[in-house]
Design a protein around this motif. Structure first.
Motif, PDB file in Angstrom:
ATOM      1  N   ALA A 184     -38.912 127.690 -28.935  1.00 27.31           N
ATOM      2  CA  ALA A 184     -40.087 126.887 -28.954  1.00 27.31           C
ATOM      3  C   ALA A 184     -40.243 126.762 -30.433  1.00 27.31           C
ATOM      4  CB  ALA A 184     -41.237 127.604 -28.151  1.00 27.31           C
ATOM      5  N   ILE A 185     -40.662 125.550 -30.765  1.00 26.10           N
ATOM      6  CA  ILE A 185     -41.259 125.116 -32.178  1.00 26.10           C
ATOM      7  C   ILE A 185     -42.613 125.296 -32.074  1.00 26.10           C
ATOM      8  CG2 ILE A 185     -41.413 123.097 -33.800  1.00 26.10           C
ATOM      9  CD1 ILE A 185     -38.713 122.345 -32.939  1.00 26.10           C
ATOM     10  N   LEU A 186     -43.246 126.197 -32.765  1.00 23.09           N
ATOM     11  CA  LEU A 186     -44.524 126.312 -32.731  1.00 23.09           C
ATOM     12  C   LEU A 186     -45.411 125.614 -33.886  1.00 23.09           C
ATOM     13  CD1 LEU A 186     -44.156 130.339 -32.335  1.00 23.09           C
ATOM     14  CD2 LEU A 186     -44.702 128.540 -30.393  1.00 23.09           C
ATOM     15  N   ALA A 215     -46.771 116.903 -29.530  1.00 23.18           N
ATOM     16  CA  ALA A 215     -48.135 116.722 -29.024  1.00 23.18           C
ATOM     17  C   ALA A 215     -47.809 115.939 -27.506  1.00 23.18           C
ATOM     18  CB  ALA A 215     -48.781 115.767 -30.021  1.00 23.18           C
ATOM     19  N   GLY A 216     -46.882 115.033 -27.314  1.00 22.29           N
ATOM     20  CA  GLY A 216     -46.676 114.485 -26.029  1.00 22.29           C
ATOM     21  C   GLY A 216     -45.660 115.442 -24.907  1.00 22.29           C
ATOM     22  N   ARG A 343     -40.938 120.218 -26.603  1.00 24.09           N
ATOM     23  CA  ARG A 343     -41.776 120.518 -25.213  1.00 24.09           C
ATOM     24  C   ARG A 343     -42.002 121.873 -25.134  1.00 24.09           C
ATOM     25  NH1 ARG A 343     -41.373 116.864 -21.254  1.00 24.09           N
ATOM     26  NH2 ARG A 343     -40.778 118.250 -19.278  1.00 24.09           N
ATOM     27  N   ALA A 344     -41.114 123.021 -25.237  1.00 27.38           N
ATOM     28  CA  ALA A 344     -41.373 124.448 -25.298  1.00 27.38           C
ATOM     29  C   ALA A 344     -42.498 124.754 -26.187  1.00 27.38           C
ATOM     30  CB  ALA A 344     -39.949 125.089 -25.449  1.00 27.38           C
ATOM     31  N   GLY A 345     -42.549 124.123 -27.289  1.00 25.26           N
ATOM     32  CA  GLY A 345     -43.635 124.494 -28.157  1.00 25.26           C
ATOM     33  C   GLY A 345     -44.940 124.271 -27.979  1.00 25.26           C
ATOM     34  N   LEU A 346     -45.201 122.806 -27.486  1.00 26.97           N
ATOM     35  CA  LEU A 346     -46.634 122.584 -26.635  1.00 26.97           C
ATOM     36  C   LEU A 346     -46.883 123.625 -25.824  1.00 26.97           C
ATOM     37  CD1 LEU A 346     -48.647 120.326 -26.805  1.00 26.97           C
ATOM     38  CD2 LEU A 346     -47.559 119.217 -24.790  1.00 26.97           C
ATOM     39  N   MET A 368     -41.993 125.529 -12.835  1.00 25.99           N
ATOM     40  CA  MET A 368     -41.343 124.758 -13.975  1.00 25.99           C
ATOM     41  C   MET A 368     -42.069 124.920 -15.246  1.00 25.99           C
ATOM     42  SD  MET A 368     -38.512 123.162 -14.736  1.00 25.99           S
ATOM     43  CE  MET A 368     -38.032 122.758 -13.322  1.00 25.99           C
ATOM     44  N   THR A 369     -43.380 124.629 -15.434  1.00 26.26           N
ATOM     45  CA  THR A 369     -43.979 124.698 -16.633  1.00 26.26           C
ATOM     46  C   THR A 369     -44.029 125.965 -17.167  1.00 26.26           C
ATOM     47  OG1 THR A 369     -45.634 123.112 -15.734  1.00 26.26           O
ATOM     48  CG2 THR A 369     -46.239 124.425 -17.661  1.00 26.26           C
ATOM     49  N   ARG A 370     -44.073 127.136 -16.438  1.00 23.56           N
ATOM     50  CA  ARG A 370     -43.971 128.177 -16.958  1.00 23.56           C
ATOM     51  C   ARG A 370     -42.510 128.618 -17.538  1.00 23.56           C
ATOM     52  NH1 ARG A 370     -46.182 129.681 -11.685  1.00 23.56           N
ATOM     53  NH2 ARG A 370     -48.637 129.617 -11.772  1.00 23.56           N
ATOM     54  N   ARG A 371     -41.569 128.015 -17.285  1.00 21.00           N
ATOM     55  CA  ARG A 371     -40.310 128.146 -17.803  1.00 21.00           C
ATOM     56  C   ARG A 371     -40.199 127.903 -19.290  1.00 21.00           C
ATOM     57  NH1 ARG A 371     -36.011 125.724 -13.169  1.00 21.00           N
ATOM     58  NH2 ARG A 371     -36.731 127.174 -11.665  1.00 21.00           N
ATOM     59  N   TYR A 372     -41.305 126.829 -19.567  1.00 20.33           N
ATOM     60  CA  TYR A 372     -41.230 126.260 -20.809  1.00 20.33           C
ATOM     61  C   TYR A 372     -42.153 127.094 -21.722  1.00 20.33           C
ATOM     62  CZ  TYR A 372     -38.847 122.050 -19.942  1.00 20.33           C
ATOM     63  OH  TYR A 372     -37.935 121.208 -19.470  1.00 20.33           O
TER      64      TYR A 372
END
Length: 389
Positions: A184-186, A215-216, A343-346, A368-372
Protein backbone atom coordinates in the motif's frame (compact mmCIF):
# COMPACT_ATOMS: atom_id res chain seq x y z
CA UNK A 1 17.75 3.00 -14.22
CA UNK A 2 15.14 0.77 -15.84
CA UNK A 3 14.77 1.99 -19.48
CA UNK A 4 11.00 1.43 -19.30
CA UNK A 5 10.80 4.14 -16.64
CA UNK A 6 12.75 6.82 -18.49
CA UNK A 7 10.06 8.27 -20.73
CA UNK A 8 6.56 7.77 -19.45
CA UNK A 9 4.90 9.57 -22.35
CA UNK A 10 6.77 7.84 -25.16
CA UNK A 11 7.61 4.26 -24.07
CA UNK A 12 9.46 2.12 -26.55
CA UNK A 13 8.54 -1.44 -27.52
CA UNK A 14 11.36 -3.94 -27.41
CA UNK A 15 11.72 -6.98 -29.58
CA UNK A 16 11.19 -9.21 -26.57
CA UNK A 17 7.78 -7.66 -26.00
CA UNK A 18 6.53 -8.77 -29.39
CA UNK A 19 7.97 -12.25 -29.06
CA UNK A 20 5.80 -13.23 -26.13
CA UNK A 21 2.46 -12.19 -27.58
CA UNK A 22 0.06 -14.31 -29.65
CA UNK A 23 0.07 -14.42 -33.40
CA UNK A 24 -1.60 -11.17 -34.54
CA UNK A 25 -3.75 -12.92 -37.14
CA UNK A 26 -5.08 -15.40 -34.60
CA UNK A 27 -5.94 -12.64 -32.13
CA UNK A 28 -7.65 -10.45 -34.71
CA UNK A 29 -9.68 -13.41 -35.96
CA UNK A 30 -10.93 -14.14 -32.44
CA UNK A 31 -11.85 -10.49 -31.95
CA UNK A 32 -13.90 -10.48 -35.14
CA UNK A 33 -15.77 -13.74 -34.57
CA UNK A 34 -18.38 -12.16 -32.33
CA UNK A 35 -19.51 -9.91 -35.19
CA UNK A 36 -20.16 -12.89 -37.43
CA UNK A 37 -22.67 -14.35 -34.97
CA UNK A 38 -25.05 -11.44 -35.61
CA UNK A 39 -26.88 -11.94 -38.89
CA UNK A 40 -30.35 -12.13 -40.40
CA UNK A 41 -32.28 -15.39 -39.95
CA UNK A 42 -32.13 -17.43 -43.15
CA UNK A 43 -35.90 -17.14 -43.92
CA UNK A 44 -35.77 -13.33 -43.74
CA UNK A 45 -35.01 -11.45 -46.94
CA UNK A 46 -32.39 -8.74 -46.69
CA UNK A 47 -33.18 -5.07 -47.05
CA UNK A 48 -31.61 -1.73 -46.35
CA UNK A 49 -33.42 -1.44 -43.03
CA UNK A 50 -32.47 -4.93 -41.89
CA UNK A 51 -28.86 -4.44 -43.00
CA UNK A 52 -28.60 -1.30 -40.89
CA UNK A 53 -30.14 -3.14 -37.92
CA UNK A 54 -27.61 -5.95 -38.31
CA UNK A 55 -24.76 -3.42 -38.17
CA UNK A 56 -26.33 -1.76 -35.14
CA UNK A 57 -26.75 -5.12 -33.40
CA UNK A 58 -23.14 -6.02 -34.17
CA UNK A 59 -21.99 -2.73 -32.71
CA UNK A 60 -23.91 -3.42 -29.49
CA UNK A 61 -22.49 -6.95 -29.39
CA UNK A 62 -18.97 -5.51 -29.54
CA UNK A 63 -19.80 -3.30 -26.56
CA UNK A 64 -20.99 -6.25 -24.46
CA UNK A 65 -17.42 -6.98 -23.35
CA UNK A 66 -14.69 -4.44 -22.76
CA UNK A 67 -11.82 -4.19 -25.23
CA UNK A 68 -9.32 -5.28 -22.59
CA UNK A 69 -11.36 -8.41 -21.85
CA UNK A 70 -11.76 -9.18 -25.56
CA UNK A 71 -8.04 -8.73 -26.07
CA UNK A 72 -7.27 -11.06 -23.16
CA UNK A 73 -9.74 -13.69 -24.39
CA UNK A 74 -8.32 -13.49 -27.91
CA UNK A 75 -4.83 -14.01 -26.50
CA UNK A 76 -6.03 -16.99 -24.44
CA UNK A 77 -7.49 -18.62 -27.55
CA UNK A 78 -4.38 -17.91 -29.64
CA UNK A 79 -2.13 -19.48 -27.00
CA UNK A 80 -4.34 -22.56 -26.79
CA UNK A 81 -4.46 -22.89 -30.58
CA UNK A 82 -0.66 -22.66 -30.72
CA UNK A 83 -0.36 -25.26 -27.94
CA UNK A 84 -2.57 -27.63 -29.95
CA UNK A 85 -0.72 -26.99 -33.20
CA UNK A 86 2.67 -27.70 -31.62
CA UNK A 87 1.34 -31.08 -30.47
CA UNK A 88 -0.46 -32.08 -33.65
CA UNK A 89 -3.92 -31.59 -32.14
CA UNK A 90 -6.91 -29.60 -33.37
CA UNK A 91 -8.63 -27.13 -31.01
CA UNK A 92 -11.95 -27.79 -32.77
CA UNK A 93 -14.35 -29.26 -31.91
CA UNK A 94 -14.38 -28.62 -28.16
CA UNK A 95 -12.81 -31.58 -26.36
CA UNK A 96 -12.96 -31.68 -22.53
CA UNK A 97 -10.25 -34.34 -22.58
CA UNK A 98 -7.90 -32.06 -24.50
CA UNK A 99 -8.72 -29.07 -22.27
CA UNK A 100 -7.95 -31.19 -19.22
CA UNK A 101 -4.51 -32.00 -20.62
CA UNK A 102 -3.96 -28.34 -21.49
CA UNK A 103 -4.65 -27.01 -18.00
CA UNK A 104 -2.51 -29.80 -16.52
CA UNK A 105 0.36 -28.59 -18.71
CA UNK A 106 -0.25 -25.01 -17.59
CA UNK A 107 0.00 -26.07 -13.94
CA UNK A 108 3.00 -28.40 -14.42
CA UNK A 109 4.63 -27.65 -17.80
CA UNK A 110 6.21 -30.65 -19.49
CA UNK A 111 8.24 -28.64 -21.97
CA UNK A 112 7.36 -27.03 -25.29
CA UNK A 113 6.66 -29.53 -28.03
CA UNK A 114 8.12 -28.95 -31.48
CA UNK A 115 6.30 -29.60 -34.74
CA UNK A 116 7.82 -32.40 -36.82
CA UNK A 117 9.44 -31.56 -40.15
CA UNK A 118 10.30 -33.65 -43.16
CA UNK A 119 13.69 -31.95 -43.35
CA UNK A 120 14.97 -32.94 -39.90
CA UNK A 121 15.56 -36.33 -38.31
CA UNK A 122 13.25 -37.25 -35.39
CA UNK A 123 16.18 -37.12 -32.95
CA UNK A 124 16.27 -33.34 -33.35
CA UNK A 125 12.83 -32.88 -31.80
CA UNK A 126 13.43 -32.78 -28.10
CA UNK A 127 11.21 -30.81 -25.72
CA UNK A 128 12.51 -27.38 -24.86
CA UNK A 129 12.90 -26.22 -21.29
CA UNK A 130 9.64 -26.19 -19.40
CA UNK A 131 7.72 -22.93 -19.17
CA UNK A 132 6.89 -21.24 -15.90
CA UNK A 133 3.80 -22.78 -14.19
CA UNK A 134 0.74 -20.57 -14.11
CA UNK A 135 -1.15 -19.72 -10.96
CA UNK A 136 -4.61 -21.15 -10.29
CA UNK A 137 -6.18 -17.75 -11.00
CA UNK A 138 -4.38 -17.52 -14.35
CA UNK A 139 -5.52 -21.02 -15.34
CA UNK A 140 -9.11 -20.20 -14.47
CA UNK A 141 -8.83 -17.02 -16.55
CA UNK A 142 -7.53 -19.10 -19.47
CA UNK A 143 -10.57 -21.37 -19.16
CA UNK A 144 -12.88 -18.37 -19.30
CA UNK A 145 -11.11 -17.21 -22.45
CA UNK A 146 -11.46 -20.64 -24.05
CA UNK A 147 -15.15 -20.76 -23.14
CA UNK A 148 -15.61 -17.42 -24.89
CA UNK A 149 -13.58 -18.58 -27.89
CA UNK A 150 -15.66 -21.70 -28.36
CA UNK A 151 -18.90 -19.74 -27.94
CA UNK A 152 -17.86 -17.39 -30.74
CA UNK A 153 -17.37 -20.44 -32.95
CA UNK A 154 -20.83 -21.80 -32.21
CA UNK A 155 -19.66 -24.43 -29.73
CA UNK A 156 -19.94 -24.89 -25.99
CA UNK A 157 -17.22 -25.77 -23.52
CA UNK A 158 -18.58 -27.73 -20.58
CA UNK A 159 -16.33 -26.76 -17.67
CA UNK A 160 -18.28 -29.14 -15.40
CA UNK A 161 -17.17 -32.13 -17.45
CA UNK A 162 -15.15 -34.46 -15.24
CA UNK A 163 -12.09 -34.26 -17.51
CA UNK A 164 -11.88 -30.54 -16.76
CA UNK A 165 -13.51 -30.18 -13.35
CA UNK A 166 -11.55 -32.96 -11.64
CA UNK A 167 -8.21 -31.79 -13.01
CA UNK A 168 -8.95 -28.19 -12.03
CA UNK A 169 -10.02 -29.30 -8.53
CA UNK A 170 -6.73 -31.13 -8.14
CA UNK A 171 -4.78 -28.10 -9.33
CA UNK A 172 -6.58 -25.91 -6.79
CA UNK A 173 -5.92 -28.38 -3.99
CA UNK A 174 -2.23 -28.76 -4.76
CA UNK A 175 -1.20 -25.34 -6.04
CA UNK A 176 -3.65 -22.78 -4.65
CA UNK A 177 -1.92 -20.07 -2.63
CA UNK A 178 -3.08 -16.84 -1.02
CA UNK A 179 -2.99 -13.95 -3.46
CA UNK A 180 0.24 -11.92 -3.43
CA UNK A 181 -0.79 -8.43 -2.38
CA UNK A 182 0.91 -5.30 -3.56
CA UNK A 183 2.27 -2.88 -0.99
CA UNK A 184 0.00 0.00 0.00
CA UNK A 185 1.11 3.56 -0.74
CA UNK A 186 0.52 5.43 2.53
CA UNK A 187 0.09 9.22 2.95
CA UNK A 188 3.72 9.75 3.95
CA UNK A 189 4.79 7.70 0.91
CA UNK A 190 2.74 9.69 -1.56
CA UNK A 191 4.12 12.98 -0.17
CA UNK A 192 7.63 11.71 -0.84
CA UNK A 193 6.61 10.54 -4.31
CA UNK A 194 5.09 13.92 -5.16
CA UNK A 195 8.34 15.63 -4.16
CA UNK A 196 10.19 13.76 -6.93
CA UNK A 197 8.02 15.20 -9.71
CA UNK A 198 9.21 18.21 -11.74
CA UNK A 199 7.34 21.52 -11.70
CA UNK A 200 6.40 21.50 -15.36
CA UNK A 201 3.35 20.41 -17.37
CA UNK A 202 4.23 16.75 -17.14
CA UNK A 203 4.77 17.07 -13.40
CA UNK A 204 1.39 18.77 -12.95
CA UNK A 205 -0.32 15.93 -14.76
CA UNK A 206 1.45 13.15 -12.88
CA UNK A 207 0.81 14.90 -9.56
CA UNK A 208 -2.92 14.99 -10.36
CA UNK A 209 -2.89 11.33 -11.39
CA UNK A 210 -1.32 10.18 -8.13
CA UNK A 211 -3.55 12.29 -5.89
CA UNK A 212 -6.80 11.60 -7.74
CA UNK A 213 -6.00 7.90 -7.90
CA UNK A 214 -5.21 7.79 -4.18
CA UNK A 215 -8.08 9.94 -2.86
CA UNK A 216 -10.61 8.30 -5.18
CA UNK A 217 -9.36 4.77 -4.62
CA UNK A 218 -9.40 4.39 -8.40
CA UNK A 219 -8.04 1.63 -10.56
CA UNK A 220 -5.44 2.70 -13.09
CA UNK A 221 -7.85 1.89 -15.94
CA UNK A 222 -10.47 4.13 -14.32
CA UNK A 223 -8.02 7.02 -13.97
CA UNK A 224 -7.03 7.10 -17.63
CA UNK A 225 -10.57 6.46 -18.93
CA UNK A 226 -11.93 9.72 -17.49
CA UNK A 227 -13.10 12.54 -19.74
CA UNK A 228 -13.46 16.22 -18.95
CA UNK A 229 -17.19 16.14 -19.59
CA UNK A 230 -19.96 13.65 -20.09
CA UNK A 231 -19.94 11.81 -23.44
CA UNK A 232 -16.89 13.71 -24.71
CA UNK A 233 -15.46 10.60 -26.38
CA UNK A 234 -16.87 7.18 -27.42
CA UNK A 235 -14.37 5.29 -25.25
CA UNK A 236 -15.05 7.33 -22.11
CA UNK A 237 -15.20 5.49 -18.81
CA UNK A 238 -16.57 8.47 -16.88
CA UNK A 239 -16.24 12.19 -16.31
CA UNK A 240 -15.39 14.75 -13.62
CA UNK A 241 -17.29 17.72 -12.17
CA UNK A 242 -15.37 20.27 -10.09
CA UNK A 243 -17.61 21.56 -7.27
CA UNK A 244 -17.05 23.95 -4.38
CA UNK A 245 -16.34 21.21 -1.85
CA UNK A 246 -14.48 18.81 -4.11
CA UNK A 247 -14.65 16.77 -7.30
CA UNK A 248 -17.45 14.39 -8.24
CA UNK A 249 -16.35 11.55 -10.51
CA UNK A 250 -18.93 9.46 -12.33
CA UNK A 251 -17.51 6.09 -13.33
CA UNK A 252 -18.76 3.27 -15.50
CA UNK A 253 -17.96 0.07 -13.66
CA UNK A 254 -18.57 -3.62 -14.26
CA UNK A 255 -22.02 -3.49 -12.66
CA UNK A 256 -23.11 -0.04 -13.79
CA UNK A 257 -22.44 3.60 -13.01
CA UNK A 258 -21.19 4.80 -9.64
CA UNK A 259 -20.17 8.14 -8.14
CA UNK A 260 -16.90 8.81 -6.35
CA UNK A 261 -16.61 11.89 -4.15
CA UNK A 262 -13.14 13.40 -3.70
CA UNK A 263 -13.07 16.15 -1.09
CA UNK A 264 -10.55 18.97 -0.99
CA UNK A 265 -7.38 18.41 1.02
CA UNK A 266 -6.01 20.37 3.96
CA UNK A 267 -3.27 22.02 1.84
CA UNK A 268 -2.73 22.81 -1.83
CA UNK A 269 0.41 20.67 -1.90
CA UNK A 270 -1.56 17.48 -1.27
CA UNK A 271 -5.07 18.45 -2.40
CA UNK A 272 -6.22 16.21 -5.29
CA UNK A 273 -8.82 18.74 -6.46
CA UNK A 274 -6.27 21.56 -6.55
CA UNK A 275 -3.81 19.36 -8.44
CA UNK A 276 -6.48 18.45 -10.97
CA UNK A 277 -7.60 22.04 -11.57
CA UNK A 278 -3.96 23.13 -12.00
CA UNK A 279 -3.39 20.45 -14.61
CA UNK A 280 -6.62 21.28 -16.49
CA UNK A 281 -5.83 25.01 -16.49
CA UNK A 282 -2.24 24.89 -17.68
CA UNK A 283 -2.83 22.03 -20.11
CA UNK A 284 -5.86 23.90 -21.50
CA UNK A 285 -8.07 20.83 -21.31
CA UNK A 286 -11.76 21.61 -21.56
CA UNK A 287 -12.90 18.65 -23.68
CA UNK A 288 -12.00 15.02 -24.27
CA UNK A 289 -9.66 12.77 -22.28
CA UNK A 290 -8.70 14.10 -18.86
CA UNK A 291 -5.16 12.72 -18.76
CA UNK A 292 -3.22 12.90 -22.01
CA UNK A 293 0.37 12.69 -23.17
CA UNK A 294 2.60 15.75 -23.19
CA UNK A 295 4.77 16.79 -26.12
CA UNK A 296 8.45 15.85 -25.97
CA UNK A 297 9.50 19.39 -25.10
CA UNK A 298 7.03 19.33 -22.20
CA UNK A 299 5.27 22.52 -23.26
CA UNK A 300 2.00 21.27 -24.74
CA UNK A 301 -0.65 18.66 -23.95
CA UNK A 302 -1.56 16.40 -26.87
CA UNK A 303 -4.92 14.77 -27.57
CA UNK A 304 -3.62 11.24 -26.96
CA UNK A 305 -5.22 9.52 -23.98
CA UNK A 306 -2.74 7.86 -21.63
CA UNK A 307 -2.89 4.11 -21.10
CA UNK A 308 -3.11 2.34 -17.76
CA UNK A 309 0.52 1.31 -18.18
CA UNK A 310 1.52 4.93 -17.70
CA UNK A 311 0.04 4.91 -14.18
CA UNK A 312 1.93 1.72 -13.31
CA UNK A 313 5.21 3.12 -14.64
CA UNK A 314 4.63 6.42 -12.84
CA UNK A 315 4.10 4.68 -9.52
CA UNK A 316 7.18 2.49 -9.90
CA UNK A 317 9.35 5.41 -10.97
CA UNK A 318 8.32 7.71 -8.13
CA UNK A 319 8.60 4.89 -5.58
CA UNK A 320 12.15 4.28 -6.73
CA UNK A 321 13.13 7.95 -6.79
CA UNK A 322 11.52 8.62 -3.40
CA UNK A 323 13.49 5.77 -1.84
CA UNK A 324 10.46 4.07 -0.31
CA UNK A 325 11.28 0.83 1.52
CA UNK A 326 15.06 1.42 1.61
CA UNK A 327 15.47 -1.85 3.50
CA UNK A 328 14.99 -3.78 0.24
CA UNK A 329 17.04 -3.96 -2.98
CA UNK A 330 15.73 -1.66 -5.71
CA UNK A 331 14.41 -4.47 -7.92
CA UNK A 332 12.36 -5.93 -5.05
CA UNK A 333 11.06 -2.51 -4.00
CA UNK A 334 9.71 -1.76 -7.47
CA UNK A 335 7.97 -5.14 -7.72
CA UNK A 336 6.07 -4.44 -4.52
CA UNK A 337 4.13 -1.52 -5.99
CA UNK A 338 1.58 -1.26 -8.78
CA UNK A 339 -1.55 0.67 -9.71
CA UNK A 340 -3.46 -1.18 -6.98
CA UNK A 341 -1.12 0.31 -4.39
CA UNK A 342 -3.10 3.57 -4.57
CA UNK A 343 -6.41 1.80 -3.78
CA UNK A 344 -4.78 -0.20 -1.01
CA UNK A 345 -3.26 2.99 0.38
CA UNK A 346 -6.63 4.71 0.75
CA UNK A 347 -8.23 1.63 2.28
CA UNK A 348 -5.36 1.28 4.76
CA UNK A 349 -5.11 4.97 5.72
CA UNK A 350 -8.62 6.43 5.90
CA UNK A 351 -9.75 6.55 9.54
CA UNK A 352 -13.46 6.18 8.81
CA UNK A 353 -16.08 3.49 9.07
CA UNK A 354 -15.43 0.58 6.77
CA UNK A 355 -18.67 1.09 4.84
CA UNK A 356 -17.44 4.45 3.54
CA UNK A 357 -14.25 2.87 2.21
CA UNK A 358 -16.28 0.07 0.66
CA UNK A 359 -18.45 2.59 -1.17
CA UNK A 360 -15.47 4.64 -2.36
CA UNK A 361 -13.72 1.58 -3.80
CA UNK A 362 -16.94 0.28 -5.36
CA UNK A 363 -16.80 -3.10 -3.64
CA UNK A 364 -19.88 -5.30 -3.37
CA UNK A 365 -18.81 -6.76 -0.02
CA UNK A 366 -16.93 -5.67 3.07
CA UNK A 367 -14.77 -8.78 2.78
CA UNK A 368 -13.34 -7.53 -0.50
CA UNK A 369 -12.59 -4.15 1.09
CA UNK A 370 -10.72 -5.84 3.95
CA UNK A 371 -8.35 -7.42 1.43
CA UNK A 372 -7.17 -3.93 0.58
CA UNK A 373 -6.59 -2.87 4.17
CA UNK A 374 -2.91 -3.57 4.79
CA UNK A 375 -2.89 -2.06 8.28
CA UNK A 376 -6.03 -2.31 10.38
CA UNK A 377 -6.97 -3.47 13.83
CA UNK A 378 -7.69 -7.11 13.05
CA UNK A 379 -8.72 -7.92 16.63
CA UNK A 380 -10.80 -4.84 17.35
CA UNK A 381 -13.78 -7.16 17.78
CA UNK A 382 -12.74 -9.98 20.13
CA UNK A 383 -15.35 -12.72 19.81
CA UNK A 384 -13.45 -14.93 22.28
CA UNK A 385 -13.97 -12.49 25.14
CA UNK A 386 -17.45 -11.63 23.93
CA UNK A 387 -18.34 -15.30 24.26
CA UNK A 388 -17.21 -15.26 27.91
CA UNK A 389 -13.81 -16.94 27.62
Amino acid sequence: MDPSLRNLDHPTTSASDSSIGPDPHEGDESMRLGDRQIALPSPVAGSGTFDRLVETARDYARQAVSENTLRAYAKDWAQFARWCRMRGADPLPASPELIGLYIADLAAPQGKAQSPSAFRPPSVFRPQSAARPLSVASIERRLSGLGWGYAQRGQQLDRKDRHIASVLAGIRRKHARPAVQKEAILPEDIRDMLATLPHDLRGLRDRAILLIGFAGGLRRSEIVSLDHGRDDTPDSGGWVEILDNGALITLRGKTGWREVEIGRGSSDQTCPVHALTQWLYYAKIDFGPLFVAVSRNGLKATQDRLSGKHVARLIKQTVREAGIRPDLPEAERIKLYSGHSLRAGLASSAEVEERYIQKQLGHASAEMTRRYQRRRDRFRVNLTKAAGL
